[in-house]
Design a protein around this motif. Structure first.
Motif, short mmCIF file in Angstrom:
data_model
loop_
_atom_site.label_atom_id
_atom_site.label_comp_id
_atom_site.label_asym_id
_atom_site.label_seq_id
_atom_site.Cartn_x
_atom_site.Cartn_y
_atom_site.Cartn_z
N GLU A 210 2.22 -55.20 -6.33
CA GLU A 210 2.97 -53.99 -5.97
C GLU A 210 3.26 -53.16 -7.22
OE1 GLU A 210 6.36 -54.03 -2.95
OE2 GLU A 210 7.43 -53.85 -4.85
N ARG A 211 3.12 -51.82 -7.08
CA ARG A 211 3.30 -50.94 -8.23
C ARG A 211 4.30 -49.83 -7.91
NH1 ARG A 211 -2.61 -49.06 -10.00
NH2 ARG A 211 -2.72 -48.60 -7.76
N LYS A 212 5.10 -49.46 -8.93
CA LYS A 212 6.06 -48.37 -8.80
C LYS A 212 5.58 -47.18 -9.63
CE LYS A 212 10.17 -51.23 -7.98
NZ LYS A 212 11.54 -51.57 -8.44
N HIS A 213 5.56 -46.00 -9.01
CA HIS A 213 5.11 -44.80 -9.70
C HIS A 213 6.30 -44.06 -10.31
CE1 HIS A 213 1.05 -45.26 -8.13
NE2 HIS A 213 1.59 -45.55 -6.93
N ARG A 214 5.99 -43.15 -11.18
CA ARG A 214 7.04 -42.42 -11.89
C ARG A 214 7.92 -41.60 -10.95
NH1 ARG A 214 3.93 -40.09 -17.32
NH2 ARG A 214 3.42 -42.15 -18.22
N ASN A 215 7.34 -41.12 -9.86
CA ASN A 215 8.11 -40.31 -8.92
C ASN A 215 9.00 -41.15 -8.01
OD1 ASN A 215 6.23 -41.52 -7.33
ND2 ASN A 215 5.24 -39.63 -6.62
N GLY A 216 9.03 -42.45 -8.22
CA GLY A 216 9.89 -43.33 -7.44
C GLY A 216 9.23 -43.98 -6.25
N SER A 217 8.05 -43.55 -5.90
CA SER A 217 7.35 -44.16 -4.76
C SER A 217 6.84 -45.54 -5.13
CB SER A 217 6.19 -43.27 -4.31
OG SER A 217 5.24 -43.14 -5.36
N VAL A 218 6.71 -46.37 -4.12
CA VAL A 218 6.26 -47.75 -4.31
C VAL A 218 4.96 -47.95 -3.54
CG1 VAL A 218 6.81 -50.19 -3.98
CG2 VAL A 218 8.62 -48.55 -4.57
N GLU A 219 3.97 -48.46 -4.23
CA GLU A 219 2.68 -48.79 -3.61
C GLU A 219 2.64 -50.29 -3.37
OE1 GLU A 219 -2.12 -48.39 -4.51
OE2 GLU A 219 -0.66 -47.40 -5.82
N LYS A 220 2.54 -50.66 -2.11
CA LYS A 220 2.58 -52.08 -1.75
C LYS A 220 1.36 -52.83 -2.30
CE LYS A 220 5.26 -51.47 2.48
NZ LYS A 220 5.31 -51.72 3.95
N ALA A 221 1.52 -54.14 -2.38
CA ALA A 221 0.41 -54.98 -2.84
C ALA A 221 -0.75 -54.89 -1.86
CB ALA A 221 0.87 -56.44 -2.97
N VAL A 222 -1.96 -54.85 -2.39
CA VAL A 222 -3.14 -54.69 -1.56
C VAL A 222 -4.30 -55.47 -2.17
CG1 VAL A 222 -3.89 -52.61 -2.77
CG2 VAL A 222 -4.61 -52.99 -0.41
N TRP A 223 -5.18 -55.96 -1.31
CA TRP A 223 -6.38 -56.65 -1.78
C TRP A 223 -7.42 -55.61 -2.17
CZ3 TRP A 223 -6.71 -61.80 -2.60
CH2 TRP A 223 -5.74 -62.60 -2.01
N VAL A 224 -8.01 -55.78 -3.35
CA VAL A 224 -8.99 -54.83 -3.86
C VAL A 224 -10.25 -55.58 -4.28
CG1 VAL A 224 -7.26 -53.18 -4.66
CG2 VAL A 224 -8.09 -54.97 -6.22
N ILE A 225 -11.36 -54.85 -4.29
CA ILE A 225 -12.65 -55.38 -4.73
C ILE A 225 -12.97 -54.78 -6.09
CG2 ILE A 225 -15.13 -55.52 -4.24
CD1 ILE A 225 -14.44 -55.23 -1.28
N LYS A 226 -13.26 -55.63 -7.06
CA LYS A 226 -13.62 -55.18 -8.39
C LYS A 226 -15.09 -55.52 -8.64
CE LYS A 226 -9.04 -55.54 -10.51
NZ LYS A 226 -8.24 -56.09 -11.64
N HIS A 227 -15.84 -54.50 -9.11
CA HIS A 227 -17.25 -54.72 -9.38
C HIS A 227 -17.70 -53.72 -10.44
CE1 HIS A 227 -19.05 -51.10 -7.36
NE2 HIS A 227 -17.84 -51.08 -6.85
N PHE A 228 -18.84 -53.97 -11.04
CA PHE A 228 -19.39 -53.09 -12.06
C PHE A 228 -20.27 -52.04 -11.39
CE2 PHE A 228 -22.29 -51.67 -15.35
CZ PHE A 228 -21.44 -51.48 -16.43
N ASP A 229 -19.91 -50.78 -11.57
CA ASP A 229 -20.65 -49.67 -10.99
C ASP A 229 -21.78 -49.30 -11.94
OD1 ASP A 229 -21.60 -47.25 -9.98
OD2 ASP A 229 -19.64 -46.72 -9.17
N GLU A 230 -23.03 -49.57 -11.53
CA GLU A 230 -24.18 -49.30 -12.39
C GLU A 230 -24.33 -47.81 -12.65
OE1 GLU A 230 -25.99 -51.40 -13.89
OE2 GLU A 230 -25.46 -53.31 -12.92
#
Length: 445
Positions: A15-35
């Motif tokens: 979970e991440r908090k932005h400077r404007n006070g909004s909160v982004e909930k935890a989420v599953w993400v895919i990480k890969h190398f973009d050729e």
């Protein structure tokens, strides 16, 4: 030395908090190398922290679609090939079958894909050269059970062997598997089946909760309902016991002929376990069988009551036997029994009948003669009844005379020996006088 690119993977972004006070909930993400961009890329799956299973399915589908169609580099050493590349190639060749492929389809492709994803999460950063005994042992310990580790390592071995067969690897290292577990030898008996059927006929219960029953004085009380939540499992028990069919063939079966589903022909009493034009895996036989009359009567009644599928709940076919597994564990805590044990039960009951041919049993169950004899042959002892009669009658050990008129022979007090032939007390043997013409030729005589 250039940094090795990491394979695609799925991670939980906190979970991440932005400077404007909004909160982004935890989420599953895919990480890969973009050729194309030449850098690491992050793709959100849209699933939250408590939706890990759905996120894994999304990642599996993405991985299949993302796998490149470009041919892999050939004849490389194990230290130059990442395990992730070998597993990606296995997905492309065996799970995502191409038109005209020489490979047969896998029996459970989605299950295999889940295994490969588990392998990617642990082995993805390693090369094929790091597939050693120690790492295989560590991976098996990482899995929930040794059997789970063995199942997944078997597909790692298949992926590496495929890469060697297709010329990607020069040599294939040995994948060390945990010991194979002993086969389940416990089966249901008739009393156990009756106990299961009675349990499935029980009515359900309702427990008054505090949220809805506050102030009524019924909080925590349990009452019986009119519903029978496990009644649909009776059909599974009957079909599995009488036909020994695998669960996925029963879940997808239909009384009406449909594309992609096994068909139960109620008019002729025939169960087509394989769907029309289905390419069945060799190790998961699904032959057509004749439905026993005792079961056919039930099936026809189910159809007349409005069922389209033999095992359905609220008008839809069920997809798993988790509920039945839970009931079996509850009723038989001291036995090693699972829903697949019904197939073992069917094979065992049939093998106990000496008048049934093993060839007929093999064809009925869709099981090879070798597996049938190796796994269930020890149940087939009724053909030894003649041995039982010989021992039980008390005649074992006696010498039976071929001719009842022969007199019984007894040895004398002295048994002749070879050394007695030259005894001095023994007279000279009588020699037959030889004819003088015996040594001459015919013409001379």
């Amino acid at each position: 030395m250039a940094r090795r690119r990491e394979p695609p993977r799925i991670e939980l972004q906190a979970e991440r908090k932005h400077r404007n006070g909004s909160v982004e909930k935890a989420v599953w993400v895919i990480k890969h190398f973009d050729e194309g961009k030449g850098r690491q890329a992050v793709i959100s799956t849209g699933f939250g922290a408590d939706e890990g299973a759905d996120a894994q399915k999304y990642f599996a589908q993405w991985l299949v679609e993302k796998t490149s169609d470009q041919p892999a580099a050939r004849n490389r050493d194990t230290g130059d090939v990442p395990v992730a590349e070998v597993l990606d190639y296995f997905i492309e060749e065996r799970i995502k079958l191409k038109v005209g492929s020489s490979h047969r389809p896998l029996a459970r492709p989605q299950e295999v894909l889940a295994y490969v994803i588990d392998l990617l999460n642990w082995w993805g950063k390693k090369t094929v050269a790091e597939v050693t005994r120690q790492n295989c042992q560590r991976y098996a310990e990482h899995c929930s059970t040794p059997t789970a580790g063995r199942n997944r390592l078997e597909y790692l071995r298949r992926a590496i062997n495929l890469a060697q067969d297709d010329g990607i690897l020069v040599v294939a290292p040995k994948v060390h598997l945990p010991p194979k577990p002993a086969a389940r030898d416990e089966v249901f008996e008739r009393d156990d089946i009756a106990k299961l059927m009675r349990h499935c006929l029980r009515r359900g219960t309702y427990t008054y909760g505090e949220a809805k029953s506050k102030g009524t004085g019924k909080v925590g009380q349990v009452r019986e309902t009119k519903r029978r939540p496990h009644r649909h499992l009776m059909s599974y028990i009957l079909m599995a016991t009488y036909t020994g069919t695998r669960s996925n063939r029963m879940f997808t079966a239909s009384f009406v002929r449909e594309a992609g589903r096994p068909w139960i022909d109620l008019k002729r009493g025939i169960y087509h376990r394989a769907a029309p034009k289905e390419d069945v895996a060799p190790n998961k036989g699904a032959p057509t069988c004749k439905i026993p009359k005792r079961l056919l009567r039930h099936m026809r009644r189910w159809y007349m009551l409005g069922r389209r599928y033999p095992i359905e709940y609220n008008g839809k076919p069920i997809k798993s036997s988790k509920g039945l597994r839970k009931i079996i564990r509850e009723l038989f805590p001291d036995k090693d029994l699972v829903p697949h044990s019904f197939r073992h039960t069917a094979a065992t009951w049939l093998m106990r009948r000496s008048e049934l041919s093993v060839h007929d049993i093999s064809g009925f169950l869709g099981m090879s003669l070798e597996i049938l004899d190796r796994t269930y042959g020890h149940h087939r002892v009724s053909h030894q009844s003649a041995i039982d009669d010989a021992i039980s009658s008390g005649g074992i050990g006696k010498i039976e005379k071929d001719d009842p008129l022969d007199d019984e022979f007894n040895y004398g007090d002295i048994t002749p020996l070879d050394t007695m032939r030259n005894n001095s007390n023994q007279g000279k043997s009588t020699r037959i006088k030889r004819n003088g013409n015996a040594g001459k030729s015919r013409d001379a005589a």
